[in-house]
Design an enzyme around this catalytic site. Structure first.
Site, PDB file in Angstrom:
ATOM      1  N   GLU A 173       0.722  -1.276  -0.170  1.00  0.00           N
ATOM      2  CA  GLU A 173       0.039   0.103   0.173  1.00  0.00           C
ATOM      3  C   GLU A 173       0.859   1.188   0.096  1.00  0.00           C
ATOM      4  O   GLU A 173       0.699   2.161   0.848  1.00  0.00           O
ATOM      5  CB  GLU A 173      -0.855   0.041   1.223  1.00  0.00           C
ATOM      6  N   GLU A 292      -5.398  -8.744   0.026  1.00  0.00           N
ATOM      7  CA  GLU A 292      -6.086  -8.170   1.195  1.00  0.00           C
ATOM      8  C   GLU A 292      -7.722  -8.212   0.741  1.00  0.00           C
ATOM      9  O   GLU A 292      -8.028  -7.108  -0.018  1.00  0.00           O
ATOM     10  CB  GLU A 292      -5.781  -6.999   1.781  1.00  0.00           C
TER      11      GLU A 292
END
Length: 517
Positions: A173, A292
């Site tokens: 991320e 995720e």
């Protein structure tokens, strides 16, 4: 009573499910590791400190690959802190979750745990506070047989044979302001490219996933993927996606529809990746790693529930308690993954234990299954094989999806959401066809008639449903089986047609024996 009609044909295939599609995620976050998979002194713990009751539930859940050690945590992690004699390992402040990391569980312990759980390891490297050189050093430590400083260090630590980790994530991320050493797409693309080069020079057999943008509603989404892949297209096999389904408005119909946005997200990223390939006149296809995904909203709303004051070790944070409606939305996400098996070749449920997880534990006490445990178990057990195309004619409803961005909350209409969401998997080895069916109608039974063409005479293997009259019902330590699957009665088979009645707000699995396989 509402009716839906489905046509499936064995010759029309979306793609084969990759074994890595059924993965999960273990991060040094809250009680996922300490008090979750690892708790020395627990009544069920073995000599390595692995909780036996958790291992038993993990084997039942049947994940195939586990991502580790983060997540946000990895962007500040020094892997060297978690190897070697435990008594010499340093305690560090973890800025990702404002806690203290004791480093008593690290890379080698994780490898041992993966072997005990019979899962493949997926490692993430720190491209936040560290960089390509540290990534290749970790790879050498893990995968090189011996005769170098780092490989011999692993051997000195007690692991003579290389770990042979084949799947690696290049950071996490990196476009997120919450990330340690957030980067622009160009900065990250250059670093990821150099890390990939160094790592593959040591072990050319590995596969690498570059970071996509942190979510579909990030301002960077789209342009990030395009720029990153422009840099590292020739060096990686995967681009990652992250998403969490949420019910911010306490609107169950819209919550159950939100899983369909996962389909759009996947298709958009595929289009971007293929556009990069087209610009290069390349036949290579970047695959997707949805590393995720889950339902997560209650503990996202409260800042005080995300961290604890005083830098504690393994604080109880992000411990989402999942109810029946969460299991339904979660099941919808499972169907989205299956129905994109041609390009989503890896996926990780986030996370595995305690923190936004299908398995909950009490430190020193029992472990139990949350409601979302069951759709994942069904998908992993019965989702292996060829995913078939489906033509679905279903009654629809109109709702609104709530999309929180920063401090504001946007909404937009979602017209024509089908009550029936469906995936069909043909397992040639077993001679079975499995129908996974979600009825999103909250009040009415849905009759579904499916024509399963090309398989000859069908017979019923088994059928079960996940349903509860109270959508807010949960499993707890004291009532661990409040929500659990029950037999699905009344499945009618005539030739190649299957007729079944699905209870309102229910997840259903129908396993057929197909003689024509």
């Amino acid at each position: 009573m509402k009716e839906a009609h489905v046509i499936v044909d064995r010759d029309f295939v979306i793609g084969d499910t990759d074994p890595r599609l059924f993965g999960a995620f273990v991060e040094h976050l809250g009680r996922c590791v300490y008090g979750g998979i690892y708790e020395p002194g627990h009544p069920t713990a073995d000599e390595r400190g692995f909780r036996g009751d958790v291992l038993a539930l993990v084997r039942e859940l049947a994940p195939t690959i586990i991502r580790y050690p983060g997540g946000n945590f990895v962007s500040g992690y020094n892997w060297e802190d978690g190897v070697g004699p435990v008594e010499k390992r340093p305690r560090r402040l973890d800025l990702a979750w404002m806690s203290t990391e004791p480093n008593t569980f690290g890379t080698n312990e994780f490898m041992n745990w993966c072997r005990a759980a019979d899962v493949e390891p997926m490692l993430a490297v720190n491209l936040g506070t560290r960089g390509p050189d540290d990534a290749r050093r970790l790879l050498e430590y893990c995968n090189f047989p011996g005769g170098t400083k780092l490989s011999d260090l692993r051997r000195a630590h007690g692991w003579e044979k290389p770990h042979g980790v084949k799947f690696w994530c290049l950071g996490n991320e990196m476009d997120g302001p919450w990330q340690m050493e957030m980067k622009t797409a160009t900065e990250y693309g250059r670093i990821a490219t150099e890390a990939a080069k160094l790592m593959k020079w040591i072990d050319p057999t590995i596969e690498l996933a570059a970071c996509g943008s942190s979510s579909r509603n990030m301002p960077t989404f789209g342009s990030w993927e395009d720029t990153v892949l422009e840099h590292c297209f020739d060096h990686v096999e995967f681009i990652s996606l992250h998403t969490y389904l949420n019910n911010y408005a306490d609107d169950t119909p819209s919550f159950l529809a939100s899983a369909d946005l996962m389909d759009s997200f996947i298709e958009e990223v595929v289009a971007i990746a293929d556009a990069v390939a087209a610009r290069r006149r390349s036949a290579k296809r970047i695959m997707l790693s949805f590393d995720e995904w889950n339902v997560w909203y209650r503990t996202r709303r409260k800042n005080e529930g995300r961290t604890k004051l005083g830098w504690p070790v393994a604080p109880p944070i992000l411990e989402e308690v999942y109810d029946m409606q969460d299991a339904l939305a979660f099941g919808g996400a499972c169907l989205s993954l299956l129905n994109h098996a041609d390009r989503v070749k890896s996926a990780c449920l986030a996370q595995l234990v305690n923190a936004i997880a299908p398995i909950m534990t009490e430190t020193g006490g029992p472990a139990w299954r949350q409601s979302i445990f069951y759709p994942f178990r069904d998908m992993s057990r019965f989702g292996r094989g060829r995913v078939l195309q489906t033509r679905v004619s279903s009654p629809v409803y109109t709702t609104v999806y709530y999309d929180p961005r920063g401090t504001s909350e946007l909404s937009f209409p979602m017209p024509d959401v089908p009550y029936l969401k469906l995936a069909v998997v043909d397992n040639l080895d077993e001679g079975t066809v499995t129908l996974f069916a979600l009825n999103r109608n909250l009040t009415e039974t849905l009759t579904v008639e499916t024509q399963v063409r090309g398989f000859g005479a069908l017979s019923l293997g088994e059928a079960h449903e996940l349903h509860h009259g109270d959508l807010k019902a949960t499993n707890t330590k004291d009532r661990p089986d409040e929500i659990k699957p029950a037999s699905l009665e009344g499945v009618e088979i005539t030739g190649d047609r299957v007729r079944v009645r699905l209870a309102p707000a229910s997840w259903n699995v129908i396993r057929l024996s197909a003689r024509g396989n």
